[in-house]
Structure formats: C-alpha cells, structure tokens
Write a protein that holds these residues in place. Structure first.
Motif, mmCIF file in Angstrom:
data_model
loop_
_atom_site.group_PDB
_atom_site.id
_atom_site.type_symbol
_atom_site.label_atom_id
_atom_site.label_comp_id
_atom_site.label_asym_id
_atom_site.label_seq_id
_atom_site.Cartn_x
_atom_site.Cartn_y
_atom_site.Cartn_z
ATOM 1 N N SER A 55 41.129 40.769 35.298
ATOM 2 C CA SER A 55 40.849 42.177 35.006
ATOM 3 C C SER A 55 39.371 42.452 35.227
ATOM 4 C CB SER A 55 41.238 42.527 33.569
ATOM 5 O OG SER A 55 40.493 41.767 32.640
ATOM 6 N N ASP A 56 39.083 43.690 35.701
ATOM 7 C CA ASP A 56 37.693 44.057 35.985
ATOM 8 C C ASP A 56 37.124 44.879 34.840
ATOM 9 O OD1 ASP A 56 38.873 46.525 36.216
ATOM 10 O OD2 ASP A 56 38.552 46.704 38.386
ATOM 11 N N GLY A 57 35.891 45.318 34.972
ATOM 12 C CA GLY A 57 35.236 46.099 33.943
ATOM 13 C C GLY A 57 35.903 47.434 33.667
ATOM 14 N N PRO A 58 36.267 48.211 34.713
ATOM 15 C CA PRO A 58 36.896 49.523 34.478
ATOM 16 C C PRO A 58 38.270 49.440 33.835
ATOM 17 C CG PRO A 58 35.944 49.412 36.675
ATOM 18 C CD PRO A 58 35.895 48.027 36.112
ATOM 19 N N ASP A 93 47.270 49.538 36.881
ATOM 20 C CA ASP A 93 46.619 50.015 35.663
ATOM 21 C C ASP A 93 47.293 49.360 34.455
ATOM 22 O OD1 ASP A 93 49.028 51.343 35.339
ATOM 23 O OD2 ASP A 93 48.203 53.324 35.782
ATOM 24 N N SER A 94 46.850 49.745 33.272
ATOM 25 C CA SER A 94 47.370 49.098 32.069
ATOM 26 C C SER A 94 48.841 49.380 31.843
ATOM 27 C CB SER A 94 46.564 49.557 30.846
ATOM 28 O OG SER A 94 46.656 50.974 30.718
ATOM 29 N N ALA A 95 49.344 50.452 32.457
ATOM 30 C CA ALA A 95 50.762 50.792 32.308
ATOM 31 C C ALA A 95 51.628 50.120 33.369
ATOM 32 C CB ALA A 95 50.945 52.302 32.376
ATOM 33 N N GLY A 96 51.038 49.318 34.226
ATOM 34 C CA GLY A 96 51.807 48.607 35.247
ATOM 35 C C GLY A 96 51.988 49.378 36.538
#
Length: 1010
Positions: free
Chosen positions: A537-540, A555-558
């Motif tokens: 995972s990156d910073g953003p 994204d976090s939702a896949g």
C-alpha cells in the motif's frame, strides 16, 4: 578454577572459534563488478586467442589461429578473407589514437574502413618477410612496427606512408622464434623496451637508435612495462610475491614485494591503468594496487564475489571505448567487466544450490543480515556481505530446515517460522542457541502448523502477525506465546495489514478480516489474477495487488483503479514481491529481475546483468531496513540496494543496426549497415528483418530496446532479449524507428531511423493506373462510339435499305410503267384500233403490233423476275441471259440475222440491278433495231478490254441522225437506255448515221467488283 575457565571459554574463546569457523571470511577487501563470460558456447571461434582491439563503433575484434571474429556484445561474426584483407590467420590489431583500426597479417597491414565496412591494404611486407609485423605503438603521429628481419618501420597515421625505417641489427627471428621480441606495453618520451631472449633493450623511436642493452637476466618473463623512460618492470616465474624493476642506467634490478599477494603461483602478470586506478593481475585474479605496485588494495570480483578470471589465467587486458574491461584468458574465453555498475550488494554462498532464499531479516543494528533458505537452513551475513554463520539444522534434528519468516523481538532474539514445523524457534541474539515456542491452536493435528509460504504482516512492541498461506500466527511478546488462526481454506500466498483490516485473496475473491479478531468481514469478487502473490500500500491509501497477471491497483473498497501488465511495459506479469522505497516509488521482483514503477508508469528494470542474484525471485521475499536499504531474495541469494542510488545512467548510447535482411538474405553484406538510412526495394522483396545493438557504458543485454514501424505500429514495442525484428511490408513508404534506454519510454524519440520504400509493381503505379484509366476511358468511349456508330449505321443501313427498297420499288414501278405499261397501252390502243378497223391489211398489221407488244410484256416480266432471284450475277450470267433473249428472235424474225459473240471477264460480278440494267439496255437496243431500223443483221458483241468490259449492239439498218433526233417519241427510246446506264454507272455511247446503221456501246468499267 574450572568455572572461571568455562566462563572464559564462553565469553572469549567460543566467539573466536565461531568467527574462525565461518565460511566465506575474506582477508582481502573486494570491489564487485558486473562481469560476463563468453566462450565457444556463446559463439567464440575457439579458446586460443591471439589479440583483441575495438573499432570506432566499439565492436570487439578478436584474432585466432584460424581466423578473425567481430563481436557486437551479443553475436560473434566471422570476418572472412576479402579484397583489402588477404590473410586472416593469427593477425595483430592496432588502434590508432584517431580511432582507425589496423590489422597486421602475413602480407602487410590493412586498414578497416568502418564507414564502408571494407578493408584497404596500406602497407605490403617485403618479399623476404612471411610473418605479420609486430606493432610497437604510436608516437608523434607515427605508427611503429617491427618485422622479422629486425627492421623498425614508421608510417604516418594519416597518410599511411612510410616515413621512417631503421635497421636495428637485432637477430632475425624468421627461422628461430626465440629471437622474436616482446614489446613493452607503453612508450615514454619516445622510448620503449624490447625483450629478446634473456636481455632487455631500450630503443629511442625518435632518434632511431639503441640506447641500452641489459646483461642476461635469468628467468625473465614475457611481461614488460616501462615505469619511467629508463626503468622497466618484469617478473620472474620463480618469485610469486614480487615483481622486478630493472634500471637501464644502473644495469640493476630491484625486487618490489607485493603486500597482500598470496603464495599461489603468479602465473601471468599484467599491469593496466583503468579508471584512475592501477590494476595488476596474477593468474586468474585481478587487483587494484598502489602506484608503487607494492600493495594490493582490493580484489576485483564479480557480483557473486568470485575471481574475474574464473578458473583460467588472465593473459591480456584491454579496454573498450566506454571504459569496460575485456580479459583474455588461457582456455577460458573472454571476461567482460562493466566499468559503470549500479551499487547493488550480493549476499550468498559459493554454491548456488544453497542460496534459494525466501525470507529476510536485515538487522543492521547488529551488523547482521539473516536469510532463511529452503533446504539449507539459516544464513547469517554481515553488512560487508560476508557469511558469518551458517545453521543447517534445528536442535535434535538431522534434516535441514526452511525458515519462511523471521522477526526480531524486543529482547533482540530472533523468531524463526519454519515450514513444516508445529512450533516457532527462538534464536538467541548472540546466535548461540535455539528454544522452541509451542503454537497454540484449535485446529486438528493434521491441519495445524506452518505451511510453505510465509509473510510478515505486522509488528510492534507487544505483538507480531505472521501469515503462512491461509493461516495467521499471532505472537505475544509479553507472555511468549504464538496462537494459530485459520482464515482461508484456499490457495493463499500473501496478505496485507491495511488500517483495521487484514486483506488476503483466495478463490478469485478478496477477503477482508478484522485485524484484532481475525474474523471475516466481507468477500469481494476479484478474478483474472492467476493467483495473488503479494500486497503493498502507498501513502495515499491505494492498495497494490501483485499477481501472476500483473499489478492491480485498487482502492480500499476493492475497486480496480488500474491494471498494469506487459502491455503497459512491465518486464514480466508474475509479481513475486513488492515494497515502496522512502521516496514513494514501488519496487517489484519478477521472473525477469526487478523493476521500479515510476509515477508516470514508466519502468526502470534491473536484471542479473546489473548485479542481481538472478532474474528469478521468490514470493514475498522482500524487506526494507530502517535506513531505507531494500533487500530482495531469490533463487541464488539476496540483492540489496539503496533506491536513491539506482538512477538511470545518462551515458550516451550509440544505437547501431548490425544486420538487415531482405527475403532472408543479407543484401548489405559489403555495406556499412549502421550507416544506411534509406532502403528502396521492389514489391517482391518486402520481407525485412532487423538486428540492432546498443553500444554504451553497459552491456547490450542490459538495455531495453524499443522499435516502431511508422504507419503499422501505433505504439512503441519492447524488444525483449534483443530478438530479430521482422516485418512483411506492402508497397508504400515506411519509417522504421528504434530506441534504447535503461527503462521503457512510451514517448521515446527515435535514436535511429531508416526510410523504407517498397515500390509497387508497374501495374500498381500511379502512372500505369493513370494510363490504364485513360485507356479504359478511351476504350469505353470507343466502345460507346462504336456502339452508337453501329446503331447509327444500322439505322442508316435500315434507312438506306428502305430507300433502296423504295428506289427499287420505284424502279420496278418505272420499269413496269415504262415497259409493261407502255406495252399494255400499246395493246389497249391497238385493240381499240383493231375493233374499229375494217380493212383486212390494216387489221393484220394491228394484230402484228399486238403480238409484238405481248412478247415485249412477257420479256420484260421475265427479265425483271430473273434479276430479282439473286443479289449478284456474273458477267457470264448476263451474257447467257442476252443469248436466251436473242435465241427466240431468230424464230420470230426470220428475215433478220441475229448473232451474239465474244467473251466476258471471268471474275466480273454485277449487282442484280446493274445486271438487269445491262440486259435491258441490250434488249432495248435490239428491240429498237427490229422495230425501227429495218435491219437485216443485228450483232451483239462482248469485248473484254484491259480495264473494262464492253457490250456492243450494231445493226445495218437505216440509222438516224443522232445529233438532230437523239430519241424517238415512243417508249423504250434512247433516253430510257441513257437513264438505265446512268443508274448503273455505265458509259453509254450511241453512234448512228442516216443510212449507215446504228451502234450502241455499253462500257462496264473496273476489273473486278460489283
């Protein structure tokens, strides 16, 4: 006393013994360089090499006893005997300061014309010289060489004309090779040294004279290098740790002992200045030494810490145009040393089969790098890449173990998660011993324990989480316990702690787990991965999923934000491990090395040739030290580097075409293909292939090649492994473009272009098509015109036919009217007269007239019917008709003598209308003679003249005055005959005189025809 000694043993002697027992400890400092080996397996002509040199394009030229080869960094090409190069056996090379390459052979010296890829012989040996002359060097723009007769000759390096020639008086070596001199490798102040047998000579090239000759020096080597203009270095075969310095002015030799040299035989020795260093080689090893040549500062080794010469003695050292070294070895081929290397470290053992590493823990605080292997236990290195400890087995076991994850607790001990074990092993901080930690689990015996893959997820002062496929192992540092949790039953290789979730993947689904309880929260479909291996995972907050099908950015939702594969420039789709460096760039390991993903998605690729352990790496085998150093492990050890030190080399790249084939044939064999910028070919020579190579600081294999055929390829295509590029081109104009760099550049500007014109066949050229169009248009116009013309002609013919029918009807009507009508009127008239006439004689005359009129009607009808039976009649037919007409007249008019004579033209043909007119004119002429001339003889004569046919009707009657009375008032008169003649295009002549008879002449003109 015993207890004290035991403590002393543990605190002092044991570490010493452990240190001394470490494998791989090296007393000599090392400098690692990227090296490549080339032997007969890679295309080298043979292992015995004579000489080496480089041309302006940086192609490497090699001399052998049986020929010459040219090497472009990838392929070896044989250079045959050809015009300008009459011999190729054991030649010598010399590269002038201006870059020109000279070749000495048995017949003289040839110069390589690189712009034309051909040779020019610039010097011919004397008749008595049969061996190649020996190049001595270049001094003041003069190239000096030595012949077997002992003559030193100098030629201009510009005009290549002889400017100096000196008879040295040295022994002729044509019949005794012992007198063949050895030249010093350098010239100082116009002076150079020569070694002949056991003596050394100093020769002044400018003054053309011998300055000094040494006494006999026993066991002198063939190695000579001037240290000053009056001192020469050499070595003695019997002395392994020193070289000698002979002074010509004092006639003495001094021994220079080499500090750091081992006791192994010196073998051959070479001294070579390189990159502001002084290099010296002994046997198979290459060292950096000081300027006094008395101390070895470090050994130059390859990326695997092995001697650069391998197992073969280094016989000669040469440098290419970009500062790379080439080592010629005795029976070991060529070793190429790259001078400009990435600062990549290597951790591994000398045996590659022991270096399959799939877990790493960099503990730089304690100067340790721990590496877990498969089948070889635990390797411990120091930060200088030296192996300081090797633990193959666990306590109480004889088989080797495989740590797939390693962590360090707050006490400084190491926890090893070992594949196949049902416990975790604690290794003391001093590496002295192990202790087992049981794993607490609720799983059945046959399903518990650590599996093959291991992955570090999280660690703080209290706890750590390790993943092993579908299981999570939570370590509590306070109570020293490890608890096992089953989270998936599918094939799982990696996971990621992301905020309050643990994300993993199995069976085409992303699985979200609660980071505290490890309970499943949700599953999301995530297909087309070919299995997921790793996460990052990156910073953003974006999540990077490394799979066997490239990188998925979600994204976090896949939700998939981007999918990167080889189509986007990745060197490989199989992503083993990923980590972000301190600057936020993603680094990935693959089956084709490592790569850095830049923010614009461009790629910087590192391969084995750049110093990596190999191109193939292992799943989740990555770690980043506290200071930012990144470690990737693979099938042959560990590679580490600082990301900010890995930048793209800015050195100029000389990109060259090396081969162009047309229809699988080299059409530019005798042309410098690298200078070609335009190719014109006919339509049937349209299958082209291209080979190209990048000449620069690094090896050609280290660059990423791109190519594009304008108007065919929409984007740049990456050329992996420098493969031959092939195209099949239709007629047209193309531009082939190539580019090379250390990373794939989607918006690259071409470094080299070739304009290619495939000419179409003549039937597809614009001018042919234009002419064809004009021809087709003209043909269509002609066809339309002909069609219209024929239609017009048919219409005209129809009209003419109708007109002829009408005229024929009119003619027949006229004939009937003029002849039959007249005869009928005469019959009617005479009939009326006959009815009213009472006198017998007059009645008889009227009856006679009626008889004649009736005959004339019958004759006229008969002739008309005869004429209409056929379209054409021959002259013979006409004459026969006239004879048939005259024959009955002999019976009716016995008082008159009728005669038809003469011949007709045999091939004369008349249209039926002309034939009828001819017969009618003759009939009318005969009838008029019977009725009006009172003739006794009537003759019809047919005459065939040279250019015409003539019919003549004559009688001996009373005649008439043709001038005053041209025709009678009755029908069938002369005017009727004239009209017929005019209609038939006959010439009609009438000759008659009062009392002298009449002649009617009908002339039918022309030899043949209708």
């Amino acid at each position: 006393m015993t207890v004290t000694l035991l403590r002393l043993y543990k605190t002092i002697l044991l570490p010493v013994i452990l240190f001394l027992s470490c494998t791989g400890i090296q007393a000599q400092n090392i400098e690692r360089f990227n090296s490549f080996s080339y032997s007969v397996n890679e295309g080298l002509l043979q292992s015995t090499m004579g000489d080496i040199a480089f041309d302006k394009n940086n192609f490497c030229w090699l001399s052998f006893p049986n020929g010459i080869q040219k090497f472009d960094g990838k392929n070896f090409t044989l250079v045959p005997v050809q015009p300008g190069l009459p011999d190729d056996k054991l030649v010598y090379f010399f590269k002038c300061k201006n870059g020109e390459l000279l070749i000495s052979h048995s017949q003289g010296i040839s110069k390589y014309e690189i712009a034309a890829n051909k040779f020019v012989q610039v010097y011919k040996n004397e008749a008595s010289v049969e061996t190649p002359v020996l190049f001595m060097g270049e001094d003041d723009d003069i190239i000096y060489f030595y012949s077997e007769t002992g003559t030193i000759t100098g030629i201009s390096c510009h005009a290549f004309k002889v400017v100096k020639e000196s008879k040295t008086g040295f022994p002729d070596y044509s019949s005794n090779a012992d007198y063949r001199p050895k030249m010093s490798s350098n010239i100082i102040n116009h002076k150079m040294a020569l070694g002949i047998r056991s003596s050394v000579y100093l020769w002044d090239l400018q003054k053309e004279k011998l300055l000094y000759r040494s006494d006999s020096i026993p066991d002198i080597s063939t190695f000579l290098t001037l240290k000053t203009e009056s001192e020469v270095l050499y070595y003695n075969y019997k002395k392994n740790d020193a070289i000698y310095l002979y002074n010509f002015t004092t006639n003495k030799s001094d021994i220079l002992f080499i500090k750091g040299k081992d006791s192994k035989p010196m073998g051959r020795c070479n001294i070579y200045p390189w990159q502001h260093k002084v290099l010296i080689s002994f046997a198979n090893k290459l060292y950096e030494t000081d300027t006094t040549l008395t101390e070895l500062k470090s050994e130059l080794v390859n990326f695997q810490n092995q001697s650069l010469g391998g197992s073969s003695t280094i016989s000669r050292i040469a440098e290419d145009n970009f500062g790379n070294l080439y080592l010629l070895t005795i029976m070991g081929g060529i070793k190429k040393i790259i001078g400009n290397n990435y600062p990549i470290k290597y951790y591994g053992t000398e045996k590659s089969e022991y270096n399959y590493i799939f877990s790493i823990l960099p503990d730089k605080e304690n100067n340790r790098i721990l590496a877990g292997t498969t089948g070889n236990g635990l390797l411990v290195f120091d930060t200088l890449q030296r192996l300081i400890k090797h633990i193959k087995t666990l306590p109480g076991e004889s088989r080797t173990f495989a740590p797939n994850a390693i962590i360090k607790d707050k006490k400084g001990d190491y926890l090893l998660f070992v594949a196949g074990e049902k416990k975790v092993w604690r290794l003391n901080s001093d590496l002295s011993g192990f202790k087992a930690i049981p794993i607490s689990t609720s799983l059945p015996e046959n399903k518990s324990g650590i599996f093959y893959f291991g992955n570090f997820l999280f660690q703080n002062e209290k706890e750590a989480i390790i993943q092993s496929q579908g299981k999570l192992f939570k370590t509590n540092f306070a109570n020293n316990t490890v608890t096992e949790y089953q989270v998936t039953n599918g094939y799982t290789m990696g996971g990621l702690l992301y905020h309050s979730f643990i994300i993993t993947h199995t069976n085409d689904e992303l699985i979200y787990l609660d980071a505290e309880t490890f309970k499943e929260i949700k599953r999301l479909p995530f297909k087309n991965t070919g299995y997921v291996r790793c996460f990052a995972s990156d910073g953003p907050g974006n999540i990077y999923v490394g799979s066997n099908n490239g990188i998925f950015i979600i994204d976090s939702a896949g939700k998939i934000l981007q999918h990167l594969t080889k189509k986007n420039g990745l060197p490989d789709d199989c992503i083993y491990a990923m980590v972000f460096d301190n600057a936020g760039f993603l680094w990935c390991s693959t089956n084709k090395g490592l790569f850095k993903l830049n923010r614009d998605n461009s790629i910087l690729q590192l391969k084995k040739e750049d110093g990596l352990q190999e191109n193939e790496f292992n799943t989740n085998a990555v770690a980043k030290a506290a200071d930012g150093e990144i470690f990737f492990a693979g099938v042959n050890g560990i590679s580490s580097f600082y990301a900010d030190a890995i930048t793209n080399f800015k050195g100029k790249i000389n990109l060259l075409f090396t081969k162009i084939k047309v229809n699988n044939e080299e059409v530019f064999k005798d042309t410098a293909v690298w200078n070609i910028n335009r190719i014109d070919l006919p339509y049937n020579q349209n299958t082209l292939s291209f080979d190209f190579v990048a000449m620069a600081n690094n090896n050609p294999d280290q660059y990423i090649y791109q190519y594009k055929m304008e108007d065919i390829d929409e984007q740049w295509i990456q050329n992996n492994d420098m493969q031959t590029v092939r195209y099949f081109l239709l007629p047209g104009k193309y531009v082939f473009k190539i580019y090379a760099s250390r990373f794939f550049e989607k918006d690259a500007k071409p470094m080299k272009e070739i304009v290619i014109i495939i000419h179409p066949p003549f039937w597809k050229t614009w001018w042919f098509r234009t002419l064809l169009g004009i021809l087709v248009f003209s043909l269509m116009a002609f066809i339309i015109n002909q069609f219209n013309k024929r239609r017009y002609e048919r219409k005209l013919a129809q009209l003419e036919s109708e007109h002829k029918v009408r005229l024929e009807r009119e003619r027949i009507s006229r004939d009937l009217h003029d002849n039959i009508g007249a005869y009928a009127n005469a019959v009617l008239y005479n009939t009326e007269l006959l009815e009213n006439e009472k006198e017998e004689q007059l009645r008889e005359e009227l009856m006679k007239d009626l008889k004649y009129a009736s005959k004339d009607i019958i004759t006229s009808l008969r002739e008309t019917i005869w004429a209409l039976k056929k379209d054409n009649y021959s002259a013979e037919d006409c004459l026969l008709r006239i004879r048939n007409f005259v024959q009955p007249l002999n019976r009716y008019y016995q008082q008159i003598h009728f005669e038809v004579e003469g011949n007709v033209p045999p091939e004369k043909i008349l249209h039926y209308s002309r034939a009828l007119n001819l017969v009618r004119i003759v009939q009318e002429a005969v009838t008029n003679a019977i009725k009006h001339a009172d003739a006794k003889n009537i003759n019809i004569i047919s005459n065939t003249r040279e250019n015409f046919w003539e019919m003549v009707v004559t009688d001996d009657g009373k005649g008439f005055d043709h001038e005053t009375k041209p025709e009678t008032a009755q029908g069938n008169g002369l005017s009727n005959m004239k009209q017929r003649a005019a209609d038939a295009s006959f010439d009609l002549s009438i000759r008659s005189w009062q009392g002298s008879g009449t002649s009617i002449i009908i002339r039918i003109n022309g030899e043949k025809g209708i």
